[in-house]
Structures are given as structure tokens and as C-alpha cells.
Design a protein around this motif. Structure first.
Motif, PDB file in Angstrom:
ATOM      1  N   LEU A  45     -14.202  -1.124  12.928  1.00  0.00           N
ATOM      2  CA  LEU A  45     -14.460  -2.317  12.119  1.00  0.00           C
ATOM      3  C   LEU A  45     -14.032  -3.579  12.856  1.00  0.00           C
ATOM      4  O   LEU A  45     -14.738  -4.591  12.841  1.00  0.00           O
ATOM      5  CB  LEU A  45     -13.741  -2.200  10.777  1.00  0.00           C
ATOM      6  N   GLU A  46     -12.885  -3.515  13.537  1.00  0.00           N
ATOM      7  CA  GLU A  46     -12.422  -4.673  14.303  1.00  0.00           C
ATOM      8  C   GLU A  46     -13.389  -4.991  15.446  1.00  0.00           C
ATOM      9  O   GLU A  46     -13.636  -6.163  15.752  1.00  0.00           O
ATOM     10  CB  GLU A  46     -11.010  -4.428  14.830  1.00  0.00           C
ATOM     11  N   ALA A  47     -13.949  -3.947  16.076  1.00  0.00           N
ATOM     12  CA  ALA A  47     -14.928  -4.174  17.138  1.00  0.00           C
ATOM     13  C   ALA A  47     -16.178  -4.852  16.574  1.00  0.00           C
ATOM     14  O   ALA A  47     -16.733  -5.775  17.190  1.00  0.00           O
ATOM     15  CB  ALA A  47     -15.294  -2.852  17.812  1.00  0.00           C
ATOM     16  N   LEU A  48     -16.603  -4.410  15.406  1.00  0.00           N
ATOM     17  CA  LEU A  48     -17.749  -5.025  14.751  1.00  0.00           C
ATOM     18  C   LEU A  48     -17.463  -6.480  14.401  1.00  0.00           C
ATOM     19  O   LEU A  48     -18.302  -7.371  14.619  1.00  0.00           O
ATOM     20  CB  LEU A  48     -18.113  -4.251  13.482  1.00  0.00           C
ATOM     21  N   MET A  49     -16.264  -6.730  13.897  1.00  0.00           N
ATOM     22  CA  MET A  49     -15.891  -8.088  13.503  1.00  0.00           C
ATOM     23  C   MET A  49     -15.755  -9.020  14.709  1.00  0.00           C
ATOM     24  O   MET A  49     -15.820 -10.236  14.554  1.00  0.00           O
ATOM     25  CB  MET A  49     -14.587  -8.051  12.700  1.00  0.00           C
ATOM     26  N   ALA A  50     -15.562  -8.451  15.886  1.00  0.00           N
ATOM     27  CA  ALA A  50     -15.391  -9.258  17.103  1.00  0.00           C
ATOM     28  C   ALA A  50     -16.722  -9.602  17.772  1.00  0.00           C
ATOM     29  O   ALA A  50     -16.735 -10.367  18.739  1.00  0.00           O
ATOM     30  CB  ALA A  50     -14.490  -8.519  18.091  1.00  0.00           C
ATOM     31  N   THR A  51     -17.808  -9.050  17.256  1.00  0.00           N
ATOM     32  CA  THR A  51     -19.099  -9.335  17.880  1.00  0.00           C
ATOM     33  C   THR A  51     -19.510 -10.783  17.608  1.00  0.00           C
ATOM     34  O   THR A  51     -19.235 -11.333  16.542  1.00  0.00           O
ATOM     35  CB  THR A  51     -20.200  -8.388  17.361  1.00  0.00           C
ATOM     36  N   PRO A  52     -20.175 -11.380  18.583  1.00  0.00           N
ATOM     37  CA  PRO A  52     -20.627 -12.772  18.401  1.00  0.00           C
ATOM     38  C   PRO A  52     -21.575 -12.886  17.197  1.00  0.00           C
ATOM     39  O   PRO A  52     -22.433 -12.045  16.984  1.00  0.00           O
ATOM     40  CB  PRO A  52     -21.368 -13.076  19.710  1.00  0.00           C
ATOM     41  N   GLY A  53     -21.370 -13.918  16.424  1.00  0.00           N
ATOM     42  CA  GLY A  53     -22.233 -14.195  15.295  1.00  0.00           C
ATOM     43  C   GLY A  53     -21.943 -13.377  14.044  1.00  0.00           C
ATOM     44  O   GLY A  53     -22.643 -13.511  13.043  1.00  0.00           O
ATOM     45  N   PHE A  54     -20.922 -12.537  14.094  1.00  0.00           N
ATOM     46  CA  PHE A  54     -20.625 -11.686  12.937  1.00  0.00           C
ATOM     47  C   PHE A  54     -20.319 -12.524  11.699  1.00  0.00           C
ATOM     48  O   PHE A  54     -20.738 -12.189  10.591  1.00  0.00           O
ATOM     49  CB  PHE A  54     -19.448 -10.751  13.249  1.00  0.00           C
ATOM     50  N   THR A  56     -21.410 -15.339  10.790  1.00  0.00           N
ATOM     51  CA  THR A  56     -22.461 -16.209  10.258  1.00  0.00           C
ATOM     52  C   THR A  56     -22.953 -15.701   8.902  1.00  0.00           C
ATOM     53  O   THR A  56     -23.407 -16.485   8.078  1.00  0.00           O
ATOM     54  CB  THR A  56     -23.644 -16.318  11.245  1.00  0.00           C
ATOM     55  N   ASP A  57     -22.866 -14.389   8.688  1.00  0.00           N
ATOM     56  CA  ASP A  57     -23.202 -13.812   7.376  1.00  0.00           C
ATOM     57  C   ASP A  57     -21.899 -13.711   6.586  1.00  0.00           C
ATOM     58  O   ASP A  57     -21.139 -12.756   6.710  1.00  0.00           O
ATOM     59  CB  ASP A  57     -23.850 -12.440   7.551  1.00  0.00           C
ATOM     60  N   ARG A  58     -21.651 -14.711   5.787  1.00  0.00           N
ATOM     61  CA  ARG A  58     -20.368 -14.810   5.070  1.00  0.00           C
ATOM     62  C   ARG A  58     -20.119 -13.613   4.148  1.00  0.00           C
ATOM     63  O   ARG A  58     -19.006 -13.107   4.084  1.00  0.00           O
ATOM     64  CB  ARG A  58     -20.322 -16.111   4.279  1.00  0.00           C
ATOM     65  N   ALA A  59     -21.130 -13.156   3.451  1.00  0.00           N
ATOM     66  CA  ALA A  59     -20.958 -12.029   2.527  1.00  0.00           C
ATOM     67  C   ALA A  59     -20.544 -10.760   3.279  1.00  0.00           C
ATOM     68  O   ALA A  59     -19.628 -10.049   2.858  1.00  0.00           O
ATOM     69  CB  ALA A  59     -22.239 -11.784   1.736  1.00  0.00           C
ATOM     70  N   ALA A  60     -21.201 -10.495   4.395  1.00  0.00           N
ATOM     71  CA  ALA A  60     -20.857  -9.317   5.201  1.00  0.00           C
ATOM     72  C   ALA A  60     -19.453  -9.457   5.789  1.00  0.00           C
ATOM     73  O   ALA A  60     -18.694  -8.476   5.856  1.00  0.00           O
ATOM     74  CB  ALA A  60     -21.882  -9.113   6.306  1.00  0.00           C
ATOM     75  N   ALA A  61     -19.117 -10.671   6.207  1.00  0.00           N
ATOM     76  CA  ALA A  61     -17.796 -10.913   6.785  1.00  0.00           C
ATOM     77  C   ALA A  61     -16.698 -10.700   5.740  1.00  0.00           C
ATOM     78  O   ALA A  61     -15.663 -10.091   6.034  1.00  0.00           O
ATOM     79  CB  ALA A  61     -17.723 -12.328   7.353  1.00  0.00           C
ATOM     80  N   GLU A  62     -16.923 -11.177   4.527  1.00  0.00           N
ATOM     81  CA  GLU A  62     -15.930 -10.992   3.463  1.00  0.00           C
ATOM     82  C   GLU A  62     -15.779  -9.513   3.097  1.00  0.00           C
ATOM     83  O   GLU A  62     -14.673  -9.032   2.866  1.00  0.00           O
ATOM     84  CB  GLU A  62     -16.312 -11.820   2.239  1.00  0.00           C
ATOM     85  N   LYS A  63     -16.911  -8.816   3.053  1.00  0.00           N
ATOM     86  CA  LYS A  63     -16.863  -7.380   2.754  1.00  0.00           C
ATOM     87  C   LYS A  63     -16.086  -6.632   3.846  1.00  0.00           C
ATOM     88  O   LYS A  63     -15.250  -5.778   3.552  1.00  0.00           O
ATOM     89  CB  LYS A  63     -18.275  -6.827   2.635  1.00  0.00           C
ATOM     90  N   ALA A  64     -16.358  -6.974   5.099  1.00  0.00           N
ATOM     91  CA  ALA A  64     -15.663  -6.330   6.217  1.00  0.00           C
ATOM     92  C   ALA A  64     -14.167  -6.640   6.188  1.00  0.00           C
ATOM     93  O   ALA A  64     -13.339  -5.755   6.438  1.00  0.00           O
ATOM     94  CB  ALA A  64     -16.276  -6.778   7.540  1.00  0.00           C
ATOM     95  N   ALA A  65     -13.828  -7.874   5.871  1.00  0.00           N
ATOM     96  CA  ALA A  65     -12.406  -8.258   5.804  1.00  0.00           C
ATOM     97  C   ALA A  65     -11.695  -7.490   4.690  1.00  0.00           C
ATOM     98  O   ALA A  65     -10.561  -7.023   4.868  1.00  0.00           O
ATOM     99  CB  ALA A  65     -12.276  -9.756   5.589  1.00  0.00           C
ATOM    100  N   ALA A  66     -12.361  -7.333   3.556  1.00  0.00           N
ATOM    101  CA  ALA A  66     -11.767  -6.578   2.448  1.00  0.00           C
ATOM    102  C   ALA A  66     -11.606  -5.101   2.813  1.00  0.00           C
ATOM    103  O   ALA A  66     -10.581  -4.482   2.512  1.00  0.00           O
ATOM    104  CB  ALA A  66     -12.625  -6.721   1.200  1.00  0.00           C
TER     105      ALA A  66
END
Length: 97
Positions: A45-54, A56-66
């Protein structure tokens, strides 16, 4: 007490201790496996979150952070259980590997 003099309903203390030690080892092994699985999920998950442009999709970013936060809490809980088992004391001498 000699085995032939021991009441049939009574279990020898050594067998009870060995059974408990075996259960403890199995639980530790289970916890270690689950910890490894959760830690891998965190790293993925951290590798996914570190990808460029991750982000930009706020909903996906919030879900990943949770999800990341939940996984971290799970790892902490599992580690706590693992530590408690190790602090519970040594296994009987005859059961050490």
C-alpha cells in the motif's frame, strides 16, 4: 507418582505443560504469519501511495490512507499479542527445540 499408582483420571503435570507449550508455539507461529502478511500489505500500500499522481484522486487517496491506518493498528495489535506470549515465560525444559 508412578504411572501405575496415578489415578486414571489425573493427567501428569508434564503432559499438561507440554501441551500448553505446544499450543503457545502454534499461536506464536500463527501470529508471526499474520504479522508478516499484514506488514506486506502495508508495504504494498505504501508503494502504491508513493506512485506519482496517486493523490490526484482524492477519494482513492483517502481510502488508501484509512486502509493504511487500519493495517498499522492491526500490526500493532498482533505484535502486542506476540510480545505478551513471549513475556509469559519459558517453555518446559523438555519441550525446547
Amino acid at each position: 507418582m508412578a504411572p501405575r499408582l496415578r489415578p486414571t483420571a489425573a493427567r501428569p503435570e508434564r503432559q499438561v505443560l507440554e501441551r500448553e507449550a505446544k499450543k503457545k508455539k502454534a499461536r506464536i507461529a500463527e501470529l508471526e504469519k499474520r504479522i508478516a502478511e499484514k506488514e506486506k500489505a502495508v508495504k504494498d500500500l505504501e508503494a502504491l501511495m508513493a506512485t506519482p499522481g496517486f493523490y490526484t484522486d482524492r477519494a482513492a487517496a483517502e481510502k488508501a490512507a484509512a486502509e493504511h491506518k487500519a493495517l498499522m493498528w492491526e500490526v500493532g495489535d498482533l505484535m502486542s499479542q506476540w510480545e505478551m506470549l513471549h513475556e509469559a515465560g519459558p517453555e518446559p525444559v523438555g519441550d525446547r527445540a
